[in-house]
Design an enzyme around this catalytic site. Sequence first.
Site, mmCIF file in Angstrom:
data_model
loop_
_atom_site.group_PDB
_atom_site.id
_atom_site.type_symbol
_atom_site.label_atom_id
_atom_site.label_comp_id
_atom_site.label_asym_id
_atom_site.label_seq_id
_atom_site.Cartn_x
_atom_site.Cartn_y
_atom_site.Cartn_z
ATOM 1 N N MET A 282 25.331 35.701 27.689
ATOM 2 C CA MET A 282 24.336 34.829 27.060
ATOM 3 C C MET A 282 23.184 35.688 26.525
ATOM 4 O O MET A 282 22.074 35.186 26.316
ATOM 5 C CB MET A 282 23.821 33.794 28.064
ATOM 6 C CG MET A 282 24.936 32.872 28.554
ATOM 7 S SD MET A 282 24.377 31.267 29.083
ATOM 8 C CE MET A 282 23.297 31.694 30.421
ATOM 9 N N GLY A 283 23.438 36.979 26.320
ATOM 10 C CA GLY A 283 22.395 37.865 25.813
ATOM 11 C C GLY A 283 21.382 38.213 26.889
ATOM 12 O O GLY A 283 21.678 38.105 28.078
ATOM 13 N N GLN B 260 31.606 31.803 39.506
ATOM 14 C CA GLN B 260 32.005 31.721 38.091
ATOM 15 C C GLN B 260 33.290 32.525 37.855
ATOM 16 O O GLN B 260 34.223 32.053 37.199
ATOM 17 C CB GLN B 260 30.866 32.257 37.209
ATOM 18 C CG GLN B 260 31.271 32.524 35.776
ATOM 19 C CD GLN B 260 30.082 32.848 34.898
ATOM 20 O OE1 GLN B 260 29.352 31.943 34.507
ATOM 21 N NE2 GLN B 260 29.863 34.105 34.585
ATOM 22 N N SER C 196 19.499 40.529 37.051
ATOM 23 C CA SER C 196 19.785 39.240 36.413
ATOM 24 C C SER C 196 18.765 38.985 35.320
ATOM 25 O O SER C 196 17.593 39.376 35.453
ATOM 26 C CB SER C 196 19.676 38.125 37.460
ATOM 27 O OG SER C 196 19.538 36.867 36.830
ATOM 28 N N SER C 197 19.196 38.308 34.266
ATOM 29 C CA SER C 197 18.254 37.972 33.184
ATOM 30 C C SER C 197 17.153 37.064 33.724
ATOM 31 O O SER C 197 16.050 37.026 33.184
ATOM 32 C CB SER C 197 18.979 37.267 32.040
ATOM 33 O OG SER C 197 20.110 38.001 31.668
ATOM 34 N N GLN D 201 30.638 40.362 39.400
ATOM 35 C CA GLN D 201 30.780 39.845 40.766
ATOM 36 C C GLN D 201 29.534 39.065 41.199
ATOM 37 O O GLN D 201 29.586 38.221 42.069
ATOM 38 C CB GLN D 201 31.028 41.032 41.721
ATOM 39 C CG GLN D 201 30.986 40.712 43.203
ATOM 40 C CD GLN D 201 32.128 39.805 43.650
ATOM 41 O OE1 GLN D 201 33.198 39.796 43.026
ATOM 42 N NE2 GLN D 201 31.911 39.043 44.708
ATOM 43 N N HIS E 207 25.109 43.924 32.427
ATOM 44 C CA HIS E 207 25.989 43.710 31.271
ATOM 45 C C HIS E 207 26.545 45.039 30.753
ATOM 46 O O HIS E 207 27.708 45.131 30.382
ATOM 47 C CB HIS E 207 25.215 43.042 30.121
ATOM 48 C CG HIS E 207 24.722 41.659 30.433
ATOM 49 N ND1 HIS E 207 23.382 41.363 30.555
ATOM 50 C CD2 HIS E 207 25.386 40.504 30.651
ATOM 51 C CE1 HIS E 207 23.252 40.073 30.812
ATOM 52 N NE2 HIS E 207 24.440 39.525 30.887
ATOM 53 N N LEU F 129 20.503 41.160 27.514
ATOM 54 C CA LEU F 129 21.388 42.136 28.155
ATOM 55 C C LEU F 129 20.604 43.109 29.031
ATOM 56 O O LEU F 129 19.506 43.535 28.691
ATOM 57 C CB LEU F 129 22.165 42.905 27.087
ATOM 58 C CG LEU F 129 23.037 42.033 26.172
ATOM 59 C CD1 LEU F 129 23.775 42.914 25.163
ATOM 60 C CD2 LEU F 129 24.031 41.177 26.959
ATOM 61 N N GLN G 162 26.240 24.436 29.514
ATOM 62 C CA GLN G 162 26.268 24.809 30.933
ATOM 63 C C GLN G 162 24.907 24.664 31.602
ATOM 64 O O GLN G 162 24.756 25.008 32.764
ATOM 65 C CB GLN G 162 26.840 26.214 31.114
ATOM 66 C CG GLN G 162 25.961 27.355 30.619
ATOM 67 C CD GLN G 162 26.695 28.682 30.687
ATOM 68 O OE1 GLN G 162 27.572 28.981 29.887
ATOM 69 N NE2 GLN G 162 26.324 29.509 31.672
HETATM 70 O O1 PAF Z 1 27.666 34.544 32.905
HETATM 71 C C1 PAF Z 1 27.222 34.155 31.804
HETATM 72 O O2 PAF Z 1 26.364 34.778 31.200
HETATM 73 C C2 PAF Z 1 27.750 32.859 31.202
HETATM 74 O O3 PAF Z 1 27.975 31.901 32.182
HETATM 75 C C3 PAF Z 1 29.004 33.050 30.336
HETATM 76 C C4 PAF Z 1 30.181 33.536 31.149
HETATM 77 C C5 PAF Z 1 28.704 34.034 29.223
HETATM 78 C C6 PAF Z 1 29.407 31.715 29.688
HETATM 79 O O4 PAF Z 1 28.398 31.209 28.883
#
Ligand code: PAF
Length: 279
Positions: free
Chosen positions: A30-31, A153, A185-186, A148, A37, A33, A61
């Site tokens: 979701m950017g 997810q 985490s973002s 992880q 990532h 980054l 989501q």
């Molecule tokens: O983990 C994320 O950033 C999001 O849930 C994903 C997997 C890109 C789906 O939008």
Amino acid sequence: MEVAGTIEAVRTSVKAARRNGKRIGLVPTMGALHVGHVSLIERAIEQCDFVVVSIFVNPTQFGPGEDFAKYPRPVEADLEICANAGVDLVFNPSPEVMYATESLTWIRVERLTELLCGVSRPGHFRGVTTVCAKLFNIVLPDVAYFGQKDAQQAIVIKRMAADLNMPLEIVVCPTVREPDGLAVSSRNKYLSEQQRKEAAKIYKSLRKCKEMSKAGVTDAKEIIAAMREILEQIAGGEIEYVSVVDSETLEKVDEIKGKVLVAVAIKLGLARLIDNIPV
Ligand code: PAF
């Protein structure tokens, strides 16, 4: 590095890469980054010949009242990170491109999505699985990479891919941590300086769990109690769950034997922080 905003452009580039015998890797994001990532991108570059990163803040989501509107979107910085990492193609669609027609079709993985984060975020995983299935159909990767840190997810997506015979491999990469142990985490950006310091206690509680398990403690209740004692010291924190669960079914277990996942979710200020360790 190519930046594509349309599905057609992605399909054309990926088709050309595949025609040249390239193995295609996808890192869905979701950017906003960060080094977590980048670790996924690096793994993809190691294992594939053509790496696609998708950057899309997926509205489906996020629940009502969640952080969709204020989720960080530093697109220029993200593109620079991708270019420096050696990404071949960035797919950065608008919501109109991703959801061009009103969606009447959703993918819902049962049971696994009703536990842990699924309790407080109903509909969240339905949005995640649906957007991932769409991304898989658009990019047709051989491999897709997940962290992880979002263990539930990753388990849900693996199950979707297996149940629906999706022709790709799901690779889960280790959690990347800050020097004090906080999982990168973002959403850490939402923390004040003081909250950021307090948040290190989350990893402290997970380390405690690991120590106890190493010392031979197998009773989940005992481990959870010791972890809660640490987590309750987080000033302003609100524990959502501390759970010891089977790492496949995500059902709670009373005893640590075989592979289990110890998972934590905490609300702290504007952030909801999750973390876990496999034990
Ligand atoms: O983990 C994320 O950033 C999001 O849930 C994903 C997997 C890109 C789906 O939008």
